[in-house]
Motif scaffolding. Structure first.
Motif, PDB file in Angstrom:
ATOM      1  N   GLU A  22      76.290  16.948   8.192  1.00  0.00           N
ATOM      2  CA  GLU A  22      76.685  17.382   6.841  1.00  0.00           C
ATOM      3  C   GLU A  22      76.576  18.896   6.682  1.00  0.00           C
ATOM      4  O   GLU A  22      77.401  19.512   6.006  1.00  0.00           O
ATOM      5  N   LEU A  23      75.579  19.485   7.307  1.00  0.00           N
ATOM      6  CA  LEU A  23      75.425  20.937   7.252  1.00  0.00           C
ATOM      7  C   LEU A  23      76.506  21.613   8.091  1.00  0.00           C
ATOM      8  O   LEU A  23      77.086  22.617   7.666  1.00  0.00           O
ATOM      9  N   GLN A  24      76.803  21.053   9.240  1.00  0.00           N
ATOM     10  CA  GLN A  24      77.896  21.583  10.061  1.00  0.00           C
ATOM     11  C   GLN A  24      79.210  21.541   9.287  1.00  0.00           C
ATOM     12  O   GLN A  24      79.989  22.489   9.321  1.00  0.00           O
ATOM     13  N   HIS A  25      79.435  20.455   8.567  1.00  0.00           N
ATOM     14  CA  HIS A  25      80.663  20.320   7.779  1.00  0.00           C
ATOM     15  C   HIS A  25      80.728  21.392   6.683  1.00  0.00           C
ATOM     16  O   HIS A  25      81.796  21.959   6.432  1.00  0.00           O
ATOM     17  N   ALA A  26      79.606  21.673   6.050  1.00  0.00           N
ATOM     18  CA  ALA A  26      79.575  22.705   5.011  1.00  0.00           C
ATOM     19  C   ALA A  26      80.008  24.058   5.570  1.00  0.00           C
ATOM     20  O   ALA A  26      80.696  24.829   4.904  1.00  0.00           O
ATOM     21  N   VAL A  27      79.629  24.325   6.808  1.00  0.00           N
ATOM     22  CA  VAL A  27      80.053  25.566   7.463  1.00  0.00           C
ATOM     23  C   VAL A  27      81.553  25.517   7.751  1.00  0.00           C
ATOM     24  O   VAL A  27      82.286  26.469   7.473  1.00  0.00           O
ATOM     25  N   GLU A  28      82.014  24.393   8.290  1.00  0.00           N
ATOM     26  CA  GLU A  28      83.420  24.256   8.669  1.00  0.00           C
ATOM     27  C   GLU A  28      84.369  24.437   7.493  1.00  0.00           C
ATOM     28  O   GLU A  28      85.444  25.013   7.647  1.00  0.00           O
ATOM     29  N   VAL A  29      83.972  23.959   6.308  1.00  0.00           N
ATOM     30  CA  VAL A  29      84.839  24.086   5.133  1.00  0.00           C
ATOM     31  C   VAL A  29      84.615  25.395   4.374  1.00  0.00           C
ATOM     32  O   VAL A  29      85.271  25.658   3.380  1.00  0.00           O
TER      33      VAL A  29
END
Length: 75
Positions: A22-29
């Motif tokens: 979920e944290l990786q996704h926050a970075v990706e978006v």
């Protein structure tokens, strides 16, 4: 060749290695920077999940506190 410094690449790699999905996704978006995510990724997965669940502002605030604490330890 991209104009990206070694430190930036190492920070991004640490996020990939240590951050919950979920944290990786926050970075990706683009919700949080890779540097803020790297700070949060130093925490245990359960704490990361609790912080991420509270939203972008909480992620950024906690990352700032982690950086400040780390700076205090270096002195």
């Amino acid at each position: 060749m991209l104009n990206v410094g070694r430190g930036s690449v190492q920070t991004a790699a640490a996020v990939q290695r240590n951050a919950i999905p979920e944290l990786q996704h926050a970075v990706e978006v683009g919700a949080v920077s890779v540097f803020a995510a790297a700070d949060i990724a130093t925490l245990p997965a359960k704490q990361q999940a609790e912080i991420v669940a509270k939203g972008e502002r909480t992620i950024l605030d906690k990352a700032k506190k982690i950086r400040e604490a780390r700076g205090d330890q270096k002195r």
